[in-house]
Design an enzyme around this catalytic site. Structure first.
Site, PDB file in Angstrom:
ATOM      1  N   HIS A  23      51.780 -33.708   7.842  1.00 29.07           N
ATOM      2  CA  HIS A  23      52.907 -33.561   6.880  1.00 29.07           C
ATOM      3  C   HIS A  23      52.464 -33.474   5.662  1.00 29.07           C
ATOM      4  O   HIS A  23      53.244 -33.003   4.732  1.00 29.07           O
ATOM      5  CB  HIS A  23      54.027 -34.620   7.124  1.00 29.07           C
ATOM      6  CG  HIS A  23      53.429 -36.163   6.223  1.00 29.07           C
ATOM      7  ND1 HIS A  23      52.965 -36.989   7.093  1.00 29.07           N
ATOM      8  CD2 HIS A  23      53.630 -36.432   5.192  1.00 29.07           C
ATOM      9  CE1 HIS A  23      52.738 -38.186   6.113  1.00 29.07           C
ATOM     10  NE2 HIS A  23      53.135 -37.688   5.204  1.00 29.07           N
ATOM     11  N   ASP A  73      51.231 -36.430  14.097  1.00 24.94           N
ATOM     12  CA  ASP A  73      51.101 -36.065  12.571  1.00 24.94           C
ATOM     13  C   ASP A  73      49.444 -35.935  12.218  1.00 24.94           C
ATOM     14  O   ASP A  73      48.865 -37.037  11.610  1.00 24.94           O
ATOM     15  CB  ASP A  73      51.599 -37.361  11.707  1.00 24.94           C
ATOM     16  CG  ASP A  73      51.871 -36.934  10.209  1.00 24.94           C
ATOM     17  OD1 ASP A  73      51.635 -35.696   9.987  1.00 24.94           O
ATOM     18  OD2 ASP A  73      52.188 -37.660   9.583  1.00 24.94           O
ATOM     19  N   SER A 171      49.429 -41.323   2.762  1.00 22.24           N
ATOM     20  CA  SER A 171      49.333 -40.739   3.457  1.00 22.24           C
ATOM     21  C   SER A 171      48.218 -39.866   4.280  1.00 22.24           C
ATOM     22  O   SER A 171      47.694 -39.104   3.126  1.00 22.24           O
ATOM     23  CB  SER A 171      50.594 -39.499   3.904  1.00 22.24           C
ATOM     24  OG  SER A 171      51.754 -40.319   4.382  1.00 22.24           O
TER      25      SER A 171
HETATM   26  N1  ARG Z   1      54.665 -41.012   4.066  1.00 26.29           N
HETATM   27  C1  ARG Z   1      53.850 -41.672   3.457  1.00 26.29           C
HETATM   28  C2  ARG Z   1      53.023 -40.641   2.640  1.00 26.29           C
HETATM   29  O1  ARG Z   1      53.109 -39.290   2.650  1.00 26.29           O
HETATM   30  C3  ARG Z   1      53.167 -42.924   3.760  1.00 26.29           C
HETATM   31  C4  ARG Z   1      53.796 -44.051   4.067  1.00 26.29           C
HETATM   32  C5  ARG Z   1      53.144 -45.296   4.588  1.00 26.29           C
HETATM   33  N2  ARG Z   1      54.400 -46.223   4.497  1.00 26.29           N
HETATM   34  C6  ARG Z   1      54.258 -47.242   4.819  1.00 26.29           C
HETATM   35  N3  ARG Z   1      55.349 -47.998   4.558  1.00 26.29           N
HETATM   36  N4  ARG Z   1      53.035 -47.922   5.137  1.00 26.29           N
HETATM   37  O2  ARG Z   1      51.953 -40.998   1.749  1.00 26.29           O
END
Ligand code: ARG
Length: 229
Positions: A23, A73, A171
């Site tokens: 992503h 992912d 992420s």
């Molecule tokens: N989706 C987030 C990003 O794009 C990472 C989120 C991780 N979240 C969590 N609560 N551990 O950076």
């Protein structure tokens, strides 16, 4: 990974390949962002020498987002030129697991790191200095309680801790588990609702589930185990 600022993490797994989250790169094209390696504080140029590379190819896992929003992912980034580990002594590739650890991961402590958001109440403020924290890998069934169950698939695991977590901007970065002194890259930071909320654990892509795909997409270059063993 850098595009005006640090926007996602990643892990060097070969001398020319970075593993990150699909992503993070799904709408990007090669040559439009950089990978920076070996950095600690991204706002200064002084402390460490950082190595910047363009990305010439993006391989998104073919099953990404098919069964669930963040299923598989994973993405592999091929760097424009390889890192010569003989010359660059402060950068080393991460170690991958030898096999799918599956349930063995439950209860183990993972270390997560990145330049993501430090306080979810201030979601526009990202860390300047690389942060790390520890989280406990949990039973996937239990993790499904807090989320729509079908969003947590068999290629993910969840992890949480008291009032600490990975968060937005982390992420793609690593979750490593210390296996007999070797920090093994078991997870890729993927998703979660809010951050550090007990009812919503962090969710990670399980690297052990795609070892075959990684092997098929990376040439047999220098990998971690040449240093570790
Ligand atoms: N989706 C987030 C990003 O794009 C990472 C989120 C991780 N979240 C969590 N609560 N551990 O950076």
């Amino acid at each position: 990974m850098y595009w005006d600022k640090f926007y996602c993490g990643g892990s060097l797994i070969r001398d020319d390949t970075v593993l990150t989250a699909a992503h993070c790169v799904v709408n990007r094209k090669p040559y439009t962002f950089d990978v920076i390696l070996g950095d600690i504080n991204w706002t200064t140029k002084k402390e460490t020498l950082d190595i910047r590379r363009q990305v010439i190819r993006i391989d998104i896992h073919p099953r990404f987002a098919q069964r669930a929003t963040f299923d598989y992912d994973f993405a592999l980034l091929k760097l424009h030129s390889r890192i010569n580990f003989d010359i660059i002594s402060f950068i080393r590739p991460a170690c991958l697991p030898f096999y799918d650890q599956d349930d063995l991961l439950t209860g183990q402590i993972g270390t997560v790191s990145g330049w993501g958001v430090i306080d979810p109440k201030n979601p526009t403020v990202q860390a300047n200095i690389l942060q790390k924290t520890n989280v406990e890998i949990m039973n996937t069934q239990e993790c499904k309680n807090g989320y729509p169950a079908s969003e947590v698939t068999s290629t993910m695991f969840c992890a949480k801790a008291n009032s600490t977590d990975s968060c937005y901007g982390d992420s793609g970065g690593p979750l490593t588990v210390n296996q007999d002194g070797v920090h093994v890259l078991e997870g890729v930071i993927s998703w979660g609702k809010n951050c550090a909320k007990p009812q919503w654990p962090g969710v990670y892509s399980n690297v052990g589930k795609v070892l075959r795909w990684i092997r098929d997409h990376t040439r047999d270059a220098h990998s971690c185990w040449q240093d570790a063993i």
